[in-house]
Scaffold this active site. Structure first.
Site, mmCIF file in Angstrom:
data_model
loop_
_atom_site.group_PDB
_atom_site.id
_atom_site.type_symbol
_atom_site.label_atom_id
_atom_site.label_comp_id
_atom_site.label_asym_id
_atom_site.label_seq_id
_atom_site.Cartn_x
_atom_site.Cartn_y
_atom_site.Cartn_z
ATOM 1 N N CYS A 68 -8.407 -4.323 -5.374
ATOM 2 C CA CYS A 68 -9.089 -5.234 -6.314
ATOM 3 C C CYS A 68 -10.423 -5.779 -5.810
ATOM 4 O O CYS A 68 -11.462 -5.484 -6.380
ATOM 5 C CB CYS A 68 -8.158 -6.409 -6.623
ATOM 6 S SG CYS A 68 -6.701 -5.894 -7.507
HETATM 7 N N1 LIG Z 1 -2.259 -3.793 -6.834
HETATM 8 C C1 LIG Z 1 -2.686 -5.002 -7.072
HETATM 9 O O1 LIG Z 1 -2.512 -5.879 -6.253
HETATM 10 C C2 LIG Z 1 -3.392 -5.346 -8.363
HETATM 11 C C3 LIG Z 1 -3.550 -6.701 -8.693
HETATM 12 C C4 LIG Z 1 -4.176 -7.045 -9.877
HETATM 13 C C5 LIG Z 1 -4.666 -6.047 -10.704
HETATM 14 N N2 LIG Z 1 -4.540 -4.730 -10.355
HETATM 15 C C6 LIG Z 1 -5.059 -3.718 -11.274
HETATM 16 O O2 LIG Z 1 -3.973 -3.116 -11.955
HETATM 17 C C7 LIG Z 1 -4.242 -1.741 -12.219
HETATM 18 C C8 LIG Z 1 -3.146 -0.880 -11.639
HETATM 19 O O3 LIG Z 1 -3.132 -1.058 -10.243
HETATM 20 P P1 LIG Z 1 -1.920 -0.640 -9.332
HETATM 21 O O4 LIG Z 1 -2.145 -1.293 -8.016
HETATM 22 O O5 LIG Z 1 -0.629 -0.860 -10.038
HETATM 23 O O6 LIG Z 1 -2.172 0.937 -9.212
HETATM 24 P P2 LIG Z 1 -1.119 2.051 -8.693
HETATM 25 O O7 LIG Z 1 -1.934 3.220 -8.281
HETATM 26 O O8 LIG Z 1 -0.152 1.432 -7.733
HETATM 27 O O9 LIG Z 1 -0.273 2.400 -10.001
HETATM 28 C C9 LIG Z 1 -0.814 3.030 -11.102
HETATM 29 C C10 LIG Z 1 0.198 4.052 -11.598
HETATM 30 O O10 LIG Z 1 -0.299 4.634 -12.801
HETATM 31 C C11 LIG Z 1 0.074 5.997 -12.801
HETATM 32 N N3 LIG Z 1 -0.787 6.719 -13.746
HETATM 33 C C12 LIG Z 1 -1.939 7.387 -13.515
HETATM 34 N N4 LIG Z 1 -2.403 7.902 -14.665
HETATM 35 C C13 LIG Z 1 -1.551 7.556 -15.652
HETATM 36 C C14 LIG Z 1 -1.484 7.792 -17.048
HETATM 37 N N5 LIG Z 1 -2.444 8.483 -17.656
HETATM 38 N N6 LIG Z 1 -0.457 7.292 -17.723
HETATM 39 C C15 LIG Z 1 0.520 6.572 -17.115
HETATM 40 N N7 LIG Z 1 0.519 6.316 -15.792
HETATM 41 C C16 LIG Z 1 -0.513 6.792 -15.070
HETATM 42 C C17 LIG Z 1 -0.092 6.422 -11.361
HETATM 43 O O11 LIG Z 1 0.650 7.586 -11.072
HETATM 44 C C18 LIG Z 1 0.428 5.195 -10.618
HETATM 45 O O12 LIG Z 1 1.808 5.287 -10.334
HETATM 46 C C19 LIG Z 1 -5.630 -1.466 -11.622
HETATM 47 O O13 LIG Z 1 -6.594 -1.615 -12.625
HETATM 48 C C20 LIG Z 1 -5.779 -2.574 -10.600
HETATM 49 O O14 LIG Z 1 -7.140 -2.889 -10.373
HETATM 50 C C21 LIG Z 1 -3.893 -4.369 -9.209
#
Ligand SMILES: NC(=O)c1ccc[n+]([C@@H]2O[C@H](COP(=O)([O-])OP(=O)(O)OC[C@H]3O[C@@H](n4cnc5c(N)ncnc54)[C@H](O)[C@@H]3O)[C@@H](O)[C@H]2O)c1
Length: 439
Positions: free
Chosen positions: A276
């Site tokens: 992030c």
């Molecule tokens: N990790 C954090 O701490 C955090 C905190 C706040 C916000 N975010 C935001 O949340 C969002 C997700 O982050 P995350 O950490 O969960 O990412 P992540 O990579 O852990 O998880 C995302 C998942 O989405 C899947 N994916 C990819 N393409 C896809 C599709 N077309 N359809 C369905 N699933 C699909 C991936 O395989 C993966 O498992 C990002 O925008 C991130 O910036 C993350």
């Protein structure tokens, strides 16, 4: 209120609404669990088959989600996972939690949002609410998702279906503020979209904070993360300035933090990490560039923060030099590789840059991290050494990059000949010890 809104609200109220979460990662899996715990039937759609397989055995691959909780939900049938997007045809409420990384050029990579929206567009139908959770620039929900969901369906947003943005605020590893009790901002494309999305989330989360539009919700997230990034940049520069002045930045921060108002404590470190803070503000500056505006604070903080790994490597080089040792050929142990303490996430971790720079300069590099057994990088790969204290004793210099709480810092201090402590992990014990260089 449109008839579709009324029907959907009733389904949400009596829990007959089918919930789908697209993307079961750090954000999507905890959210799916929260909805399932609130009594909804939840299906997670995840293209990574290995994650689906693990999940369906009731095992969790996300640190913040306990396997016993997951097992109960999977066994009861309230939580399922699949790679099959066609289940979207029967969805009533959909959360999109896909990654939003940067391209190599530093520009936003919206490809995951585009792919997920294309899948959603194939199965869009009257009486569904869609909420985007992925962090992105203001305007994404209206400019990217809305046209894709309406162009072939002929549906009207706010009447036939509902679309909103709600930023995820999860702080992995944290137990006091969780997905359940961290207030959730939600803004819709229309007031009806805001109302319905808020109503849905209120069933499962403690506090929902509705705002006037999807853009306000998108921008609120970017303000939060830009605030952190800039303050970390400021305190990193403070560390560099204190070094020039021969002052102890940690003492100065602690002194300033005794002010009971108007000051918030941030600490310096080896650079930014995680999915992030290093990335999200760049989504905002990219958007502003298209509007002929330069986001100067973001650019400056980004420059300072991305320079920190090199600053740390220079500290290691200088510390070895003081001992009459060149960095080239010296054994350097990197202690901690995750981007922050007590998590198993290495995304954007400054440890990657630090290890890369040390290798480039010819150091013999090892690392230890109890949560990261191996690191595969484009240019190199390493395995965590099995025994921290033994390896620390054998190193010419150790550099503490991540201050995991499981480490025994007294032993690290006792056994290591030379330490660069970028996190003040050794605290007062490291102060005044000539073997310890603090940031
Ligand atoms: N990790 C954090 O701490 C955090 C905190 C706040 C916000 N975010 C935001 O949340 C969002 C997700 O982050 P995350 O950490 O969960 O990412 P992540 O990579 O852990 O998880 C995302 C998942 O989405 C899947 N994916 C990819 N393409 C896809 C599709 N077309 N359809 C369905 N699933 C699909 C991936 O395989 C993966 O498992 C990002 O925008 C991130 O910036 C993350």
């Amino acid at each position: 209120m449109s008839s579709q809104q009324k029907i959907l609200q009733e389904k949400i109220q009596d829990r007959s609404a089918n919930v789908v979460v697209l993307g079961l990662g750090y954000v999507g899996l905890p959210l799916a669990v929260i909805f399932a715990e609130a009594g909804f039937k939840v299906i997670g759609v995840e293209p990574d088959q290995s994650k689906v397989d693990i999940l369906m055995t009731g095992e969790s691959y996300v640190q913040d989600v306990h396997s016993d909780k997951l097992t109960k939900l999977v066994n009861s049938g309230n939580l399922k996972a699949t790679t099959d997007f066609s289940i979207l045809a029967g969805a009533d409420a959909v959360s999109i939690c896909v990654p939003t990384p940067l391209r190599k050029t530093g520009d936003p990579d919206l490809s995951y949002i585009l792919d997920a929206t294309d899948e959603m567009a194939k199965y869009i139908h009257p009486g569904v609410v869609v909420v985007l959770e992925s962090t992105t620039y203001p305007g994404t929900t209206r400019e990217i998702l809305l046209p894709k969901l309406t162009e072939n369906s002929g549906l009207t947003v706010g009447e036939d279906f509902f679309l909103a943005f709600s930023p995820e605020r999860v702080d992995p590893g944290r137990e006091d503020w969780t997905t359940y009790n961290t207030p959730k901002v939600i803004g819709g494309i229309t007031p009806a979209c805001s109302d319905l999305a808020s109503f849905w989330y209120q069933q499962a989360l403690e506090t929902v904070v509705p705002v006037s539009s999807a853009e306000s919700a998108e921008m609120a997230k970017l303000l939060e993360n830009t605030f952190r990034m800039i303050n970390i940049g400021l305190v990193n520069e403070m560390a560099i300035m204190c070094d020039r002045l021969g002052l102890d930045v940690w003492e100065i921060i602690d002194a300033a933090a005794t002010k009971p108002f108007g000051f918030m404590k941030f600490t310096p470190g080896p650079g930014l990490g995680g999915h992030c803070i290093p990335i999200d503000p760049l989504y905002l500056s990219w958007k502003l560039r298209a509007l002929n505006y330069t986001a100067r604070f973001i650019d400056l903080a980004s420059e300072i923060n991305t320079g920190m790994p090199r600053y740390v490597v220079n500290k290691v080089q200088d510390a070895l030099n003081e001992q009459g040792l060149p960095l080239k050929g010296s054994k350097v142990l990197v202690i901690g590789a995750a981007y922050k303490p007590d998590v198993d996430d290495i995304r954007e971790s400054p440890a990657l840059d630090i290890i890369g720079l040390l290798l480039q300069k010819g150091a013999k590099v090892n690392y230890h991290d109890p949560y990261i057994p191996t690191i595969f990088h484009e240019d190199w790969s390493l395995e965590s050494v099995p025994n921290l204290i033994e390896s620390a004793g054998n190193a010419d210099c150790a550099v503490i990059v991540t201050d995991h709480t499981v480490y025994d810092y007294d032993q690290v201090l006792e056994r290591t000949p030379l330490i660069v402590d970028t996190r003040n992990a050794l605290g007062d014990a490291g102060k005044g010890d000539e073997r310890v260089v603090r940031l």
